[in-house]
Design a protein around this motif. Sequence first.
Motif, PDB file in Angstrom:
ATOM      1  N   SER A 561      67.148 -48.450   6.931  1.00 58.42           N
ATOM      2  CA  SER A 561      68.698 -48.497   6.746  1.00 58.42           C
ATOM      3  C   SER A 561      69.234 -49.790   7.209  1.00 58.42           C
ATOM      4  CB  SER A 561      69.273 -47.337   7.650  1.00 58.42           C
ATOM      5  OG  SER A 561      68.768 -46.040   7.222  1.00 58.42           O
ATOM      6  N   TRP A 562      70.084 -50.123   6.411  1.00 59.43           N
ATOM      7  CA  TRP A 562      70.804 -51.600   6.772  1.00 59.43           C
ATOM      8  C   TRP A 562      71.854 -51.678   7.702  1.00 59.43           C
ATOM      9  CZ3 TRP A 562      76.151 -52.033   6.501  1.00 59.43           C
ATOM     10  CH2 TRP A 562      76.580 -51.110   5.857  1.00 59.43           C
ATOM     11  N   ASP A 563      71.934 -50.454   8.564  1.00 58.45           N
ATOM     12  CA  ASP A 563      73.176 -50.560   9.745  1.00 58.45           C
ATOM     13  C   ASP A 563      72.756 -50.086  10.906  1.00 58.45           C
ATOM     14  OD1 ASP A 563      75.628 -51.071  10.695  1.00 58.45           O
ATOM     15  OD2 ASP A 563      76.393 -49.296  10.052  1.00 58.45           O
ATOM     16  N   CYS A 564      71.236 -49.661  11.014  1.00 60.07           N
ATOM     17  CA  CYS A 564      70.855 -49.043  12.363  1.00 60.07           C
ATOM     18  C   CYS A 564      69.422 -49.205  12.486  1.00 60.07           C
ATOM     19  CB  CYS A 564      71.207 -47.370  12.314  1.00 60.07           C
ATOM     20  SG  CYS A 564      70.307 -46.530  11.010  1.00 60.07           S
ATOM     21  N   GLY A 565      68.961 -49.131  13.657  1.00 67.06           N
ATOM     22  CA  GLY A 565      67.476 -48.967  14.031  1.00 67.06           C
ATOM     23  C   GLY A 565      66.747 -50.497  14.125  1.00 67.06           C
ATOM     24  N   LEU A 566      65.646 -50.725  14.394  1.00 65.75           N
ATOM     25  CA  LEU A 566      65.024 -51.578  14.616  1.00 65.75           C
ATOM     26  C   LEU A 566      64.386 -52.569  13.527  1.00 65.75           C
ATOM     27  CD1 LEU A 566      62.003 -50.272  17.242  1.00 65.75           C
ATOM     28  CD2 LEU A 566      64.372 -51.744  17.838  1.00 65.75           C
ATOM     29  N   PHE A 567      64.241 -51.801  12.264  1.00 66.56           N
ATOM     30  CA  PHE A 567      63.986 -52.602  10.980  1.00 66.56           C
ATOM     31  C   PHE A 567      65.131 -52.806   9.996  1.00 66.56           C
ATOM     32  CE2 PHE A 567      60.865 -49.945  13.094  1.00 66.56           C
ATOM     33  CZ  PHE A 567      59.770 -50.784  13.301  1.00 66.56           C
ATOM     34  N   SER A 568      66.144 -52.846  10.609  1.00 67.00           N
ATOM     35  CA  SER A 568      67.369 -52.927   9.451  1.00 67.00           C
ATOM     36  C   SER A 568      67.686 -54.134   8.684  1.00 67.00           C
ATOM     37  CB  SER A 568      68.721 -53.018  10.394  1.00 67.00           C
ATOM     38  OG  SER A 568      68.965 -53.967  11.408  1.00 67.00           O
ATOM     39  N   ASN A 569      66.434 -55.412   8.984  1.00 71.02           N
ATOM     40  CA  ASN A 569      66.648 -56.550   8.399  1.00 71.02           C
ATOM     41  C   ASN A 569      65.355 -56.767   7.550  1.00 71.02           C
ATOM     42  OD1 ASN A 569      69.424 -57.500   9.202  1.00 71.02           O
ATOM     43  ND2 ASN A 569      68.274 -58.282  11.176  1.00 71.02           N
ATOM     44  N   TYR A 570      64.464 -55.541   7.497  1.00 70.26           N
ATOM     45  CA  TYR A 570      63.412 -55.756   6.778  1.00 70.26           C
ATOM     46  C   TYR A 570      63.407 -54.856   5.520  1.00 70.26           C
ATOM     47  CZ  TYR A 570      61.490 -57.757  11.013  1.00 70.26           C
ATOM     48  OH  TYR A 570      61.275 -58.583  11.921  1.00 70.26           O
ATOM     49  N   SER A 571      62.710 -55.177   4.366  1.00 67.57           N
ATOM     50  CA  SER A 571      62.727 -54.387   3.388  1.00 67.57           C
ATOM     51  C   SER A 571      61.811 -53.148   3.657  1.00 67.57           C
ATOM     52  CB  SER A 571      62.097 -55.009   2.258  1.00 67.57           C
ATOM     53  OG  SER A 571      60.559 -55.433   2.579  1.00 67.57           O
ATOM     54  N   ALA A 572      60.759 -52.936   4.488  1.00 66.27           N
ATOM     55  CA  ALA A 572      60.301 -51.757   4.882  1.00 66.27           C
ATOM     56  C   ALA A 572      59.632 -52.135   6.488  1.00 66.27           C
ATOM     57  CB  ALA A 572      58.884 -51.638   3.845  1.00 66.27           C
ATOM     58  N   PRO A 573      59.485 -50.966   7.125  1.00 64.67           N
ATOM     59  CA  PRO A 573      58.874 -51.326   8.456  1.00 64.67           C
ATOM     60  C   PRO A 573      57.711 -52.042   8.671  1.00 64.67           C
ATOM     61  CG  PRO A 573      59.849 -49.105   8.189  1.00 64.67           C
ATOM     62  CD  PRO A 573      59.823 -49.545   6.994  1.00 64.67           C
ATOM     63  N   TRP A 574      56.793 -51.740   7.747  1.00 56.34           N
ATOM     64  CA  TRP A 574      55.559 -52.532   7.773  1.00 56.34           C
ATOM     65  C   TRP A 574      55.582 -54.145   7.679  1.00 56.34           C
ATOM     66  CZ3 TRP A 574      51.330 -50.760   9.707  1.00 56.34           C
ATOM     67  CH2 TRP A 574      50.097 -51.442   9.678  1.00 56.34           C
ATOM     68  N   GLN A 575      56.741 -54.245   7.172  1.00 58.97           N
ATOM     69  CA  GLN A 575      56.800 -55.823   7.060  1.00 58.97           C
ATOM     70  C   GLN A 575      56.899 -56.603   8.420  1.00 58.97           C
ATOM     71  OE1 GLN A 575      56.851 -57.760   4.195  1.00 58.97           O
ATOM     72  NE2 GLN A 575      56.384 -55.621   3.200  1.00 58.97           N
ATOM     73  N   VAL A 576      57.060 -56.041   9.562  1.00 55.48           N
ATOM     74  CA  VAL A 576      57.127 -56.697  10.638  1.00 55.48           C
ATOM     75  C   VAL A 576      55.666 -57.201  11.183  1.00 55.48           C
ATOM     76  CG1 VAL A 576      56.976 -54.731  12.099  1.00 55.48           C
ATOM     77  CG2 VAL A 576      57.944 -56.367  12.844  1.00 55.48           C
TER      78      VAL A 576
END
Length: 711
Positions: A561-576
């Motif tokens: 989601s682009w507006d909430c959570g830890l991974f808002s600026n990532y295309s997918a959570p695994w990208q971190v």
Amino acid sequence: MLRQWSVGSGQASREPEAGVEELWEQEMARLESSQALVRELPYAMVDKRFIRQLREPEGTKTSCWQRWQRRRRAVGRRLGEAARRLAQGFGLWEGALYEIGGLFGTGIQSYFTFLRFLLLLNLLTLLLTASFVLLPLVWLRPRDPGPALNFTLQCSDGLQSQTGVPRFHNQLWNVLTGRAFNNTYLFYGAYRAGPESGSAYSIRLAYLLSPLACLLLCFCGTLRRMVKGLPQRLFLGQDYRSPVSIKVFSSWDFCIRGQEAATIKKHEISNEFKVELEEGRRFLQVQQQTRTQRICHLLTYLRVNVLIGLLVVGAISVIFWATKYSQDNKEDSLFVLLQYLPPGVIALVNFLGPLLFVFLIQLGNYPPSTEINLALLWCVVLKLASLGIFSFSLGQTVLCIGRNKTSCAAYGYNACDYECWENAVGEELYKLSIFNFLLTVAFAFCVSLPRRLLVERFTGSFWTWLDREEFLVPKNVLDIVAGQTVTWMGLFYCPLLPLLNSVFIFLTFYIKKYTLMRNSKASPRRFRASSSTFFFQLVLILGLLLAVMPLGYVVSSIHSSWDCGLFSNYSAPWQVVPELVALRLPPSGQRILHYIGSHAFSFPLLVLLSLVLTICVSQSQANARAIRGLRKQLVWQVQEKWHLVEDLSRLLPEGSGVPVGPESPHSRASRPRSFCPGFPCPGSPGPRAPRPGPCLEDSVSRFRFSSGAEL
């Protein structure tokens, strides 16, 4: 005792034989030089003190190294005992489990033991999440993330549907739907963190890997428990049966003093004999079946399972359309009721399904253990399939799986209807957990309790037929496995869901115990815990795999989601993960990780796993051959003892001259054909002709019989 023997040997009226004294000295030397712990030796406390004095005579000084080793062994032993108690839940519910096992058998007790195991798994999951995510998040207080990406949503209706704002302003309803906790750490949307380059501890990586680590630990614990609970017949053969003589002569616990404990123990022994007799009767029935009866039994088995399969397909279709209708009619005036339409349909299907399955399976006249496992298998297929189709239908609406929408093409999810789709999925799973528990409470106090009161109050043929409800193990296991599967599915969207599930399991134990003790009756057909525990864990592993598959897909492929959570600026959570690898690891570490993830590493790993698997299979086959050899050796030993008994029965009247008394006319006919513990073996052969030569005299001289004066 040892010390009395050593003291009394010099005061005896006659001198002991040289061989006895030599054996005594050898035993004392062995005990003195042995490294075994004194507490583990099979002797009385007085003898253990005597052995300790032999090892450490008075006046001798022990070195610091010996004292340190002794303390180390004591500490290691205490730590091992503490670990075992931790694995068993610090003795949680031991008294209640003992009472249930004594009154209703180990089969029903295994369900309550399964509840305790799931409670420990949830507490372990909660501990890991709190240690690696919540405590660092509170302690480090990471900086606020940067400004969110500025998206301009182009929706077909021109207005974005604010599904996150509750329309039914009722606090109780908000609690039941989870909207009251949207801004708390219960859901994904409340977790925030700054850029990865500005913090030494990565909250994002901890949040991402904690669910995966929890699932891995739960899988290992469940697999270990499943292997430990494998039925003995898988290793010892289908004709293996435990010896009845052991239960007859060694079942009673002579340390029991209280009347209540004695009553429970009597019930436990009675249940064991019922199970043994039931299995023996079933074994004889199977052995006496003709080929025609076996074919009819197989046709009945196929007919029942095909019918159950059709019922499962129909139930899955109903759940799919109910979930789709609930998500597609958000603007309807009955949206308050539609919130709980999918959980209600799932609960109704899973309530009626097991009852129909048990009724159909009972038509096949299976053994109790087979009936329980077959019903449990179909119930699990129904429950896991219902959860799977619910997840797929939810994915179609939220993540646009198989659907084409403008917002889906632009943002990877239905951004027009869901600002924070992780919170929306978490709310659905939260509602499933709440609804399952409320259904358990309502069924216990609104169905089982009134039914018991009516049956006790009124008399008649109808009330006699109705009777109390039977405690169905498959249905109860199905409910608890479904709740645990929902908890595992929500680890990413609702990290504190294990805390909620732990409370539910704790309360469920006492609710089910009350229902069993007061409102229900146990099944008259008993079954063993070992035949059901293995399938309980197998069902749990299937639920775990069902939870892992959508979670892995979401983490690796779905846009956050682009507006909430830890991974808002990532295309997918695994990208971190690749970002942190590039920031934190040196080039050599990065090359090692890239090599581990490449095909060049996969081939040697596959070869190594093949070798390990080959070794395990070879070891298993060797163990099976050893078991067969030991069984044959035991049969030979029993045959040899029978030969000796027959020789003794023929030679005793001739060699001793003392009459052995009248022989019962039924003694030969009633002689057991096997003393083998657990499986049939050939009985004693018929009488043999005496062999020529001096063998007869030698056989007589081998036996020494006490005279009347010595007796």
